[in-house]
Motif scaffolding. Sequence first.
Motif, PDB file in Angstrom:
ATOM      1  N   ALA A 192       6.245  -8.992   6.843  1.00  0.00           N
ATOM      2  CA  ALA A 192       5.822  -7.595   6.850  1.00  0.00           C
ATOM      3  C   ALA A 192       4.313  -7.485   6.972  1.00  0.00           C
ATOM      4  CB  ALA A 192       6.297  -6.892   5.578  1.00  0.00           C
ATOM      5  N   PHE A 193       3.863  -6.479   7.729  1.00  0.00           N
ATOM      6  CA  PHE A 193       2.440  -6.206   7.940  1.00  0.00           C
ATOM      7  C   PHE A 193       2.107  -4.827   7.383  1.00  0.00           C
ATOM      8  CE2 PHE A 193       3.510  -9.306  11.122  1.00  0.00           C
ATOM      9  CZ  PHE A 193       2.341 -10.014  11.414  1.00  0.00           C
ATOM     10  N   ASP A 236       2.604   0.445   1.593  1.00  0.00           N
ATOM     11  CA  ASP A 236       3.138  -0.823   2.098  1.00  0.00           C
ATOM     12  C   ASP A 236       3.277  -1.876   0.996  1.00  0.00           C
ATOM     13  OD1 ASP A 236       2.993   0.187   4.784  1.00  0.00           O
ATOM     14  OD2 ASP A 236       0.850  -0.262   4.786  1.00  0.00           O
ATOM     15  N   LEU A 237       2.872  -1.541  -0.206  1.00  0.00           N
ATOM     16  CA  LEU A 237       2.751  -2.536  -1.272  1.00  0.00           C
ATOM     17  C   LEU A 237       4.057  -3.272  -1.541  1.00  0.00           C
ATOM     18  CD1 LEU A 237       1.121  -3.855  -3.589  1.00  0.00           C
ATOM     19  CD2 LEU A 237       1.818  -1.923  -5.030  1.00  0.00           C
ATOM     20  N   GLU A 238       5.131  -2.535  -1.790  1.00  0.00           N
ATOM     21  CA  GLU A 238       6.386  -3.172  -2.198  1.00  0.00           C
ATOM     22  C   GLU A 238       6.945  -4.079  -1.108  1.00  0.00           C
ATOM     23  OE1 GLU A 238       5.907   0.601  -4.588  1.00  0.00           O
ATOM     24  OE2 GLU A 238       5.786   0.087  -2.451  1.00  0.00           O
ATOM     25  N   MET A 239       6.820  -3.666   0.159  1.00  0.00           N
ATOM     26  CA  MET A 239       7.398  -4.525   1.205  1.00  0.00           C
ATOM     27  C   MET A 239       6.588  -5.799   1.389  1.00  0.00           C
ATOM     28  SD  MET A 239       6.862  -2.892   5.014  1.00  0.00           S
ATOM     29  CE  MET A 239       5.247  -2.653   5.755  1.00  0.00           C
ATOM     30  N   LEU A 240       5.278  -5.744   1.192  1.00  0.00           N
ATOM     31  CA  LEU A 240       4.483  -6.966   1.281  1.00  0.00           C
ATOM     32  C   LEU A 240       4.763  -7.893   0.102  1.00  0.00           C
ATOM     33  CD1 LEU A 240       3.049  -5.430   3.585  1.00  0.00           C
ATOM     34  CD2 LEU A 240       0.921  -6.495   2.823  1.00  0.00           C
ATOM     35  N   GLN A 241       4.981  -7.322  -1.073  1.00  0.00           N
ATOM     36  CA  GLN A 241       5.319  -8.126  -2.248  1.00  0.00           C
ATOM     37  C   GLN A 241       6.684  -8.776  -2.103  1.00  0.00           C
ATOM     38  OE1 GLN A 241       4.879  -5.015  -5.210  1.00  0.00           O
ATOM     39  NE2 GLN A 241       2.985  -5.919  -5.989  1.00  0.00           N
ATOM     40  N   ALA A 242       7.645  -8.063  -1.492  1.00  0.00           N
ATOM     41  CA  ALA A 242       9.021  -8.544  -1.415  1.00  0.00           C
ATOM     42  C   ALA A 242       9.257  -9.505  -0.259  1.00  0.00           C
ATOM     43  CB  ALA A 242       9.976  -7.353  -1.281  1.00  0.00           C
ATOM     44  N   ALA A 243       8.447  -9.401   0.784  1.00  0.00           N
ATOM     45  CA  ALA A 243       8.660 -10.214   1.981  1.00  0.00           C
ATOM     46  C   ALA A 243       8.357 -11.691   1.723  1.00  0.00           C
ATOM     47  CB  ALA A 243       7.774  -9.702   3.118  1.00  0.00           C
ATOM     48  N   ARG A 244       9.042 -12.539   2.452  1.00  0.00           N
ATOM     49  CA  ARG A 244       8.711 -13.974   2.390  1.00  0.00           C
ATOM     50  C   ARG A 244       7.269 -14.196   2.845  1.00  0.00           C
ATOM     51  NH1 ARG A 244      11.659 -18.704   2.180  1.00  0.00           N
ATOM     52  NH2 ARG A 244      10.620 -20.548   3.038  1.00  0.00           N
ATOM     53  N   VAL A 245       6.867 -13.462   3.889  1.00  0.00           N
ATOM     54  CA  VAL A 245       5.487 -13.528   4.384  1.00  0.00           C
ATOM     55  C   VAL A 245       4.937 -12.102   4.428  1.00  0.00           C
ATOM     56  CG1 VAL A 245       3.942 -14.259   6.229  1.00  0.00           C
ATOM     57  CG2 VAL A 245       6.051 -15.550   5.792  1.00  0.00           C
ATOM     58  N   GLY A 246       4.019 -11.786   3.533  1.00  0.00           N
ATOM     59  CA  GLY A 246       3.367 -10.485   3.523  1.00  0.00           C
ATOM     60  C   GLY A 246       1.975 -10.613   4.109  1.00  0.00           C
ATOM     61  N   VAL A 247       1.700  -9.850   5.162  1.00  0.00           N
ATOM     62  CA  VAL A 247       0.444  -9.982   5.905  1.00  0.00           C
ATOM     63  C   VAL A 247      -0.380  -8.701   5.741  1.00  0.00           C
ATOM     64  CG1 VAL A 247      -0.623 -10.544   8.107  1.00  0.00           C
ATOM     65  CG2 VAL A 247       1.697 -11.385   7.601  1.00  0.00           C
ATOM     66  N   ALA A 248      -1.584  -8.843   5.193  1.00  0.00           N
ATOM     67  CA  ALA A 248      -2.507  -7.719   5.064  1.00  0.00           C
ATOM     68  C   ALA A 248      -3.455  -7.696   6.244  1.00  0.00           C
ATOM     69  CB  ALA A 248      -3.301  -7.840   3.766  1.00  0.00           C
ATOM     70  N   MET A 249      -3.739  -6.504   6.721  1.00  0.00           N
ATOM     71  CA  MET A 249      -4.740  -6.341   7.775  1.00  0.00           C
ATOM     72  C   MET A 249      -6.134  -6.530   7.169  1.00  0.00           C
ATOM     73  SD  MET A 249      -2.551  -5.761  10.080  1.00  0.00           S
ATOM     74  CE  MET A 249      -3.626  -5.464  11.495  1.00  0.00           C
ATOM     75  N   GLU A 250      -7.068  -6.959   7.995  1.00  0.00           N
ATOM     76  CA  GLU A 250      -8.449  -7.097   7.532  1.00  0.00           C
ATOM     77  C   GLU A 250      -8.990  -5.774   7.001  1.00  0.00           C
ATOM     78  OE1 GLU A 250     -12.438  -9.172   9.364  1.00  0.00           O
ATOM     79  OE2 GLU A 250     -11.382  -7.734  10.627  1.00  0.00           O
ATOM     80  N   ALA A 279      -7.250  -3.573   5.385  1.00  0.00           N
ATOM     81  CA  ALA A 279      -6.388  -3.102   4.290  1.00  0.00           C
ATOM     82  C   ALA A 279      -7.200  -2.823   3.032  1.00  0.00           C
ATOM     83  CB  ALA A 279      -5.306  -4.134   3.994  1.00  0.00           C
ATOM     84  N   ILE A 280      -6.629  -1.980   2.160  1.00  0.00           N
ATOM     85  CA  ILE A 280      -7.261  -1.720   0.870  1.00  0.00           C
ATOM     86  C   ILE A 280      -7.130  -2.961  -0.014  1.00  0.00           C
ATOM     87  CG2 ILE A 280      -6.837   0.765   1.050  1.00  0.00           C
ATOM     88  CD1 ILE A 280      -4.526   0.391  -0.961  1.00  0.00           C
ATOM     89  N   PRO A 281      -8.001  -3.118  -1.017  1.00  0.00           N
ATOM     90  CA  PRO A 281      -7.975  -4.323  -1.855  1.00  0.00           C
ATOM     91  C   PRO A 281      -6.623  -4.593  -2.517  1.00  0.00           C
ATOM     92  CG  PRO A 281     -10.018  -3.138  -2.195  1.00  0.00           C
ATOM     93  CD  PRO A 281      -9.174  -2.263  -1.314  1.00  0.00           C
ATOM     94  N   LEU A 282      -5.911  -3.559  -2.929  1.00  0.00           N
ATOM     95  CA  LEU A 282      -4.599  -3.733  -3.561  1.00  0.00           C
ATOM     96  C   LEU A 282      -3.641  -4.470  -2.640  1.00  0.00           C
ATOM     97  CD1 LEU A 282      -2.650  -2.955  -5.938  1.00  0.00           C
ATOM     98  CD2 LEU A 282      -2.098  -0.905  -4.600  1.00  0.00           C
ATOM     99  N   ILE A 283      -3.666  -4.142  -1.366  1.00  0.00           N
ATOM    100  CA  ILE A 283      -2.764  -4.766  -0.399  1.00  0.00           C
ATOM    101  C   ILE A 283      -3.186  -6.201  -0.108  1.00  0.00           C
ATOM    102  CG2 ILE A 283      -2.027  -4.668   2.016  1.00  0.00           C
ATOM    103  CD1 ILE A 283      -0.594  -2.717   0.133  1.00  0.00           C
ATOM    104  N   LYS A 284      -4.479  -6.442  -0.007  1.00  0.00           N
ATOM    105  CA  LYS A 284      -4.951  -7.813   0.228  1.00  0.00           C
ATOM    106  C   LYS A 284      -4.565  -8.735  -0.925  1.00  0.00           C
ATOM    107  CE  LYS A 284      -8.817  -6.738   3.311  1.00  0.00           C
ATOM    108  NZ  LYS A 284     -10.242  -6.918   3.595  1.00  0.00           N
ATOM    109  N   LYS A 285      -4.606  -8.191  -2.136  1.00  0.00           N
ATOM    110  CA  LYS A 285      -4.237  -8.992  -3.309  1.00  0.00           C
ATOM    111  C   LYS A 285      -2.744  -9.290  -3.321  1.00  0.00           C
ATOM    112  CE  LYS A 285      -4.638  -9.030  -8.362  1.00  0.00           C
ATOM    113  NZ  LYS A 285      -5.117  -8.281  -9.563  1.00  0.00           N
ATOM    114  N   ALA A 286      -1.929  -8.351  -2.841  1.00  0.00           N
ATOM    115  CA  ALA A 286      -0.474  -8.515  -2.867  1.00  0.00           C
ATOM    116  C   ALA A 286       0.036  -9.422  -1.758  1.00  0.00           C
ATOM    117  CB  ALA A 286       0.200  -7.149  -2.753  1.00  0.00           C
TER     118      ALA A 286
END
Length: 268
Positions: A215-216, A222-236, A238-245
């Motif tokens: 998930a991107f 987008d938080l929950e899907m990045l946390q749940a995915a096998r591969v969670g991809v944050a955009m450059e 992205a907000i800090p919360l998403i980069k951390k997740a």
Amino acid sequence: MITTIALDLDNTLLNSNKEISAENERVLKELHEAGKRVILCTGRPLGAVQHLIQQLELTQPNDYSITFNGGLVQNNVDQEILAQTTLTKQQVELLYQDAKQRNYPLDVLGPDKVYSLIEFGKSDYEKFMNGMISFEDVKFAALPADQTFGKVVSSAPAETVSNTRAGLPKDVQDNFHVVPSRPELLEFLPAGVNKAVGLGQLLGNFGETLDNLMAFGDEENDLEMLQAARVGVAMENAIPLIKKAANVETLNNNDDGVAAYLKKYFEM
């Protein structure tokens, strides 16, 4: 094994011109033709993303989209609903009463149009949607009682959105999943709804789990899907919360960040 690629739209798959770049299009088409599911995950209704579905040629019988930020899982071709969670007018009234006291705008997304509650002034949400779905200006009393609704949004300056979220009463918090999809847009989804829920329902239909998901994303919705995915991809971008997740970070949305990571991961 990754079988499914889930993509947020604004500031993730789409560039600042709200377009899918030629490189993102090329890479996603190649992966889709090779058998990977490519799933658009958005707060918008299906009709508002049909031009993107057509551009990516996501028009096979088993092609689906996640809309209303996880509240609706729908087939791209025949629009058959696989899973759906909605709001009633009675639930929307909880928001209406709070907005009446604290004066913030509300737009209610129905099955085929958006109802702008004009008692609080016209927001810029219709302008943001740019003709992708029809709008009707109504007072709350005229909101159809025999319909259910995908979500409610409040489109306003970032400071207003922040203050609105901070002051929400308990009955609103209990009946809605409240999340910003950008600093100027606060979304009120049915309680328990998020993109990971919709993706889990979709993958379950194919006998798979979120362990098969990449998930991107870039924003809090987008938080929950990045946390749940096998591969969670944050955009450059992205907000800090998403980069951390996320597990990994890719280039920003204006530098084909989606394509860049997919080419690396799948050795294209």
